[in-house]
Design a protein around this motif. Structure first.
Motif, PDB file in Angstrom:
ATOM      1  N   PHE A 243       0.937  -1.236  -0.110  1.00  0.00           N
ATOM      2  CA  PHE A 243       0.044  -0.015   0.137  1.00  0.00           C
ATOM      3  C   PHE A 243       0.985   1.131   0.082  1.00  0.00           C
ATOM      4  O   PHE A 243       1.997   1.460   0.864  1.00  0.00           O
ATOM      5  N   VAL A 284     -10.445  -1.617   0.577  1.00  0.00           N
ATOM      6  CA  VAL A 284     -10.006  -2.798  -0.201  1.00  0.00           C
ATOM      7  C   VAL A 284     -11.074  -3.511  -0.519  1.00  0.00           C
ATOM      8  O   VAL A 284     -11.185  -4.166  -1.829  1.00  0.00           O
ATOM      9  N   PHE A 318      -8.607   3.629  -5.929  1.00  0.00           N
ATOM     10  CA  PHE A 318      -8.589   2.207  -5.842  1.00  0.00           C
ATOM     11  C   PHE A 318      -9.339   1.774  -7.149  1.00  0.00           C
ATOM     12  O   PHE A 318      -9.909   0.463  -7.486  1.00  0.00           O
ATOM     13  N   LEU A 321      -8.262  -1.565  -8.567  1.00  0.00           N
ATOM     14  CA  LEU A 321      -8.854  -2.912  -8.073  1.00  0.00           C
ATOM     15  C   LEU A 321     -10.108  -3.052  -8.772  1.00  0.00           C
ATOM     16  O   LEU A 321     -10.622  -4.399  -8.690  1.00  0.00           O
ATOM     17  N   ALA A 331      -4.395  -6.970  -3.303  1.00  0.00           N
ATOM     18  CA  ALA A 331      -4.475  -5.920  -2.331  1.00  0.00           C
ATOM     19  C   ALA A 331      -5.137  -6.589  -0.994  1.00  0.00           C
ATOM     20  O   ALA A 331      -4.621  -6.324   0.104  1.00  0.00           O
ATOM     21  N   GLU A 334      -2.177  -8.301   0.626  1.00  0.00           N
ATOM     22  CA  GLU A 334      -1.327  -7.237   1.121  1.00  0.00           C
ATOM     23  C   GLU A 334      -1.967  -6.792   2.611  1.00  0.00           C
ATOM     24  O   GLU A 334      -1.149  -6.573   3.366  1.00  0.00           O
ATOM     25  N   TYR A 335      -3.260  -6.719   2.522  1.00  0.00           N
ATOM     26  CA  TYR A 335      -3.977  -6.124   3.758  1.00  0.00           C
ATOM     27  C   TYR A 335      -3.758  -7.337   5.063  1.00  0.00           C
ATOM     28  O   TYR A 335      -3.510  -7.098   6.074  1.00  0.00           O
TER      29      TYR A 335
END
Length: 338
Positions: A243, A284, A318, A321, A331, A334-335
């Protein structure tokens, strides 16, 4: 840094007073260093934006670039010659670029801005950056700071970067330059754009508006407010995960605009960290994070926006996405790492 920039502004005025180069206004500190937070103190860069206005006999006209759909809009700065034969532009020591014979202009007057820093009638970022480098280097020996500090220019095509050191401390400074959109807090600037940005394209920047927002919050926040620590901590934690710093900054700005500053004190620290975490997760999942400035109807009154930005629909940071299932899956991963 502020004192150094103010000294530079004074000398810019002296050196350029009778020239046909852009008129340089007082530098505005922008970015994390001037907003009160930095991801890593050892890597801090002091970024300043120097507004430029047209010299005598010239005018600037901003033209929106409509090619391609990019998150940040780009403009061209068209330079136009103005008649100085009569009226407010009249000057005893200046020949009119429009109505004086070319031979007389060549013999008795410096070239116009069109002939020095422009390409095809448009202000050229790289030519302007080279001119800036020459100007900053030439003025440095006259500044009070030159007696105690060493000065080293750093390479850059779209800004002027340099480092000053005195044996104990070291500061890295980036001078960006730009043109204000009307009387607003929005500029087009020399900041780096997308890969291969043409030399005559100037990205729109919201850095001054964002700095003013943090200044507004600081003016209301209690002495033990930890809103900047919350932002700094989250950015440090996620460095290298995926991010962007700007994503985290945008999330915190939205929360600061909705949660009263009185609830960002030390005793609320864990609650606010939880809010940032939840906001990121929701953004997200929903594939939507609105830009903080564009289309935001709840900005403090002291932040001035051009009408097209104030009335536009919010820009989704975003958007990628929503367009790419693979990017959305990444994403979410990654979160989870965060």
């Amino acid at each position: 840094i502020t004192n150094l920039m103010d000294n530079y502004t004074v000398y810019f005025g002296h050196v350029l007073s009778n020239s046909f180069y852009p008129v340089l206004q007082r530098a505005i500190g922008v970015g994390s260093a001037f907003e009160g937070w930095s991801p890593r103190e050892q890597d801090v860069v002091y970024s300043v934006l120097i507004p430029m206005t047209p010299p005598r006999g010239h005018s600037f006209h901003l033209e929106l670039d409509t090619e391609g759909q990019r998150p940040v809009r780009n403009f061209r700065v068209r330079v136009q010659l103005e008649c100085t034969c009569t009226g407010e532009q009249q000057s005893e020591n200046m020949l009119c670029f429009l109505h004086s014979p070319e031979e007389e202009l060549r013999s008795n007057q410096d070239p116009s801005l069109l002939d020095t820093l422009c390409t095809d009638s448009y202000l050229d970022v790289q030519k302007t950056a080279r001119w800036f480098y020459q100007l900053v280097r030439a003025i440095w020996p006259a500044l009070p700071q030159s007696h105690n500090w060493n000065f080293v220019l750093l390479p850059s095509r779209r800004s002027c970067q340099f480092k000053v050191t005195n044996g104990r401390e070291s500061f890295r400074i980036e001078m960006l330059f730009g043109v204000r959109r009307g009387e607003s807090d929005i500029f087009v600037s020399s900041q780096t754009g997308y890969a291969g940005t043409p030399r005559t394209l100037w990205p729109e920047t919201y850095a001054v508006a964002e700095m003013k927002f943090f200044k507004h919050i600081a003016g209301q926040a209690p002495p033990d407010s930890l809103h900047l620590r919350c932002l700094q901590l989250f950015i440090r934690v996620q460095l290298g995960i995926g991010f962007s710093t700007y994503t985290m900054k945008t999330i915190v700005m939205h929360l600061l605009n909705t949660i009263p500053v009185s609830r960002w004190r030390r005793r609320h620290f864990l609650q606010r960290l939880g809010d940032i975490n939840v906001k990121l997760r929701c953004c997200v999942e929903e594939k939507c994070l609105n830009h903080f400035v564009i289309g935001n109807k709840k900005l403090p009154e002291e932040i001035s926006l051009p009408q097209d930005i104030a009335s536009s629909e919010p820009l989704n940071l975003f958007h990628h996405l929503a367009q790419s299932p693979a990017a959305h899956l990444q994403a979410k991963s990654e979160y989870q790492d965060l």
